[in-house]
Write a protein that holds these residues in place. Structure first.
Motif, PDB file in Angstrom:
ATOM      1  N   SER A  38       0.814  -1.218   0.000  1.00 47.06           N
ATOM      2  CA  SER A  38       0.000   0.000   0.000  1.00 47.06           C
ATOM      3  C   SER A  38       0.849   1.271   0.000  1.00 47.06           C
ATOM      4  O   SER A  38       0.321   2.368  -0.207  1.00 47.06           O
ATOM      5  CB  SER A  38      -0.936   0.001   1.206  1.00 47.06           C
ATOM      6  N   ASP A  39       2.156   1.150   0.203  1.00 42.55           N
ATOM      7  CA  ASP A  39       3.050   2.315   0.196  1.00 42.55           C
ATOM      8  C   ASP A  39       3.456   2.735  -1.205  1.00 42.55           C
ATOM      9  O   ASP A  39       4.096   3.763  -1.381  1.00 42.55           O
ATOM     10  CB  ASP A  39       4.316   2.014   1.004  1.00 42.55           C
ATOM     11  N   LEU A  42       1.659   1.715  -8.355  1.00 40.60           N
ATOM     12  CA  LEU A  42       2.235   0.866  -9.398  1.00 40.60           C
ATOM     13  C   LEU A  42       1.791   1.305 -10.782  1.00 40.60           C
ATOM     14  O   LEU A  42       0.653   1.745 -10.980  1.00 40.60           O
ATOM     15  CB  LEU A  42       1.831  -0.595  -9.188  1.00 40.60           C
ATOM     16  N   SER A  43       2.686   1.155 -11.730  1.00 41.06           N
ATOM     17  CA  SER A  43       2.378   1.455 -13.126  1.00 41.06           C
ATOM     18  C   SER A  43       1.781   0.220 -13.788  1.00 41.06           C
ATOM     19  O   SER A  43       1.784  -0.874 -13.227  1.00 41.06           O
ATOM     20  CB  SER A  43       3.653   1.862 -13.863  1.00 41.06           C
ATOM     21  N   GLU A  44       1.319   0.402 -14.996  1.00 45.30           N
ATOM     22  CA  GLU A  44       0.954  -0.736 -15.834  1.00 45.30           C
ATOM     23  C   GLU A  44       2.259  -1.415 -16.240  1.00 45.30           C
ATOM     24  O   GLU A  44       3.332  -0.805 -16.174  1.00 45.30           O
ATOM     25  CB  GLU A  44       0.177  -0.263 -17.067  1.00 45.30           C
ATOM     26  N   PRO A  45       2.226  -2.664 -16.705  1.00 43.74           N
ATOM     27  CA  PRO A  45       3.469  -3.308 -17.154  1.00 43.74           C
ATOM     28  C   PRO A  45       4.116  -2.527 -18.309  1.00 43.74           C
ATOM     29  O   PRO A  45       3.444  -2.147 -19.258  1.00 43.74           O
ATOM     30  CB  PRO A  45       3.010  -4.687 -17.619  1.00 43.74           C
ATOM     31  N   VAL A  46       5.389  -2.272 -18.178  1.00 44.58           N
ATOM     32  CA  VAL A  46       6.151  -1.566 -19.207  1.00 44.58           C
ATOM     33  C   VAL A  46       7.303  -2.448 -19.658  1.00 44.58           C
ATOM     34  O   VAL A  46       7.751  -3.339 -18.926  1.00 44.58           O
ATOM     35  CB  VAL A  46       6.670  -0.199 -18.691  1.00 44.58           C
ATOM     36  N   GLY A 102      10.637   9.274 -12.507  1.00 45.10           N
ATOM     37  CA  GLY A 102       9.728   9.461 -11.390  1.00 45.10           C
ATOM     38  C   GLY A 102       9.421   8.182 -10.637  1.00 45.10           C
ATOM     39  O   GLY A 102       8.826   8.227  -9.566  1.00 45.10           O
ATOM     40  N   TYR A 103       9.805   7.051 -11.175  1.00 42.82           N
ATOM     41  CA  TYR A 103       9.557   5.786 -10.493  1.00 42.82           C
ATOM     42  C   TYR A 103      10.782   5.401  -9.675  1.00 42.82           C
ATOM     43  O   TYR A 103      11.916   5.697 -10.050  1.00 42.82           O
ATOM     44  CB  TYR A 103       9.196   4.687 -11.495  1.00 42.82           C
ATOM     45  N   ASP A 104      10.534   4.728  -8.564  1.00 44.02           N
ATOM     46  CA  ASP A 104      11.597   4.422  -7.614  1.00 44.02           C
ATOM     47  C   ASP A 104      12.037   2.964  -7.621  1.00 44.02           C
ATOM     48  O   ASP A 104      13.182   2.667  -7.309  1.00 44.02           O
ATOM     49  CB  ASP A 104      11.143   4.764  -6.189  1.00 44.02           C
ATOM     50  N   VAL A 105      11.126   2.033  -7.940  1.00 41.20           N
ATOM     51  CA  VAL A 105      11.390   0.612  -7.749  1.00 41.20           C
ATOM     52  C   VAL A 105      10.877  -0.178  -8.947  1.00 41.20           C
ATOM     53  O   VAL A 105       9.863   0.168  -9.543  1.00 41.20           O
ATOM     54  CB  VAL A 105      10.681   0.103  -6.466  1.00 41.20           C
ATOM     55  N   LEU A 136       6.525  -0.711 -12.509  1.00 42.40           N
ATOM     56  CA  LEU A 136       7.352   0.234 -11.779  1.00 42.40           C
ATOM     57  C   LEU A 136       6.533   0.832 -10.650  1.00 42.40           C
ATOM     58  O   LEU A 136       5.313   0.959 -10.761  1.00 42.40           O
ATOM     59  CB  LEU A 136       7.848   1.339 -12.706  1.00 42.40           C
ATOM     60  N   GLY A 137       7.191   1.159  -9.574  1.00 44.66           N
ATOM     61  CA  GLY A 137       6.489   1.725  -8.433  1.00 44.66           C
ATOM     62  C   GLY A 137       7.136   2.989  -7.945  1.00 44.66           C
ATOM     63  O   GLY A 137       8.331   3.173  -8.045  1.00 44.66           O
ATOM     64  N   LYS A 138       6.283   3.876  -7.437  1.00 45.67           N
ATOM     65  CA  LYS A 138       6.787   5.090  -6.788  1.00 45.67           C
ATOM     66  C   LYS A 138       6.146   5.183  -5.421  1.00 45.67           C
ATOM     67  O   LYS A 138       5.004   4.750  -5.220  1.00 45.67           O
ATOM     68  CB  LYS A 138       6.565   6.335  -7.617  1.00 45.67           C
ATOM     69  N   LEU A 139       6.891   5.706  -4.480  1.00 48.62           N
ATOM     70  CA  LEU A 139       6.374   5.838  -3.127  1.00 48.62           C
ATOM     71  C   LEU A 139       5.245   6.872  -3.094  1.00 48.62           C
ATOM     72  O   LEU A 139       5.351   7.939  -3.711  1.00 48.62           O
ATOM     73  CB  LEU A 139       7.484   6.283  -2.167  1.00 48.62           C
ATOM     74  N   LYS A 140       4.187   6.528  -2.386  1.00 48.38           N
ATOM     75  CA  LYS A 140       3.072   7.456  -2.248  1.00 48.38           C
ATOM     76  C   LYS A 140       3.452   8.564  -1.274  1.00 48.38           C
ATOM     77  O   LYS A 140       4.170   8.332  -0.302  1.00 48.38           O
ATOM     78  CB  LYS A 140       1.825   6.732  -1.708  1.00 48.38           C
TER      79      LYS A 140
END
Length: 142
Positions: A38-39, A42-46, A102-105, A136-140
């Motif tokens: 929940s932190d 997430l993006s769509e698959p890239v 802009g994505y972190d993980v 890809l994920g970015k922190l909220k």
């Protein structure tokens, strides 16, 4: 007789000597950060692709600095959650992060590898294409 005496003296000397090792360590703090699903947003698959050409088992393009991969050999600088990826697939992961600022993980990357080795199927000359798909994920922001 002399040789037996020398042997006995050698054994006694061996037992009387000692090997000492001194070890000094520094204590590190236990820095532990917990993240939950929940932190992250997430993006769509890239996807991203990278091609590595090897001659005599060496990637000459990246060896002499004409291209930089953006990672160390083991990929430890890339923030990956899931399976670690080594080799040329790290180049595709680097391109994936660079193309999506802009994505972190990187979450659970999947790799497709296509290798073409036209000379007797060996690495005398080979071209390998890596296609990486991941979310890809970015922190909220809280």
């Amino acid at each position: 007789m002399k040789s037996k005496l020398l042997l006995v003296l050698g054994v006694v000397a061996l037992f009387m000597t000692s090997c000492q090792t001194y070890r000094h360590t520094m204590r590190e703090p236990n820095n532990h950060v917990e993240f939950y699903a929940s932190d992250f947003e997430l993006s769509e698959p890239v996807t991203a692709e990278a091609t590595v050409t090897r001659v005599l088992c060496i990637d000459w393009e990246r060896t002499f600095g004409t291209k930089k991969a953006g990672f160390a050999n083991n990929g430890s600088e890339l923030p990956i959650i899931g399976n670690m990826i080594y080799g040329g697939a790290n180049i595709a992961l680097y391109k994936l992060l660079k193309a999506n600022p802009g994505y972190d993980v990187i979450f659970y990357p999947q790799v497709e590898e296509h290798k073409s080795a036209p000379i007797f199927g060996t690495d005398i000359y080979s071209t390998t294409t890596y296609k990486v798909t991941a979310r890809l994920g970015k922190l909220k922001k809280k």
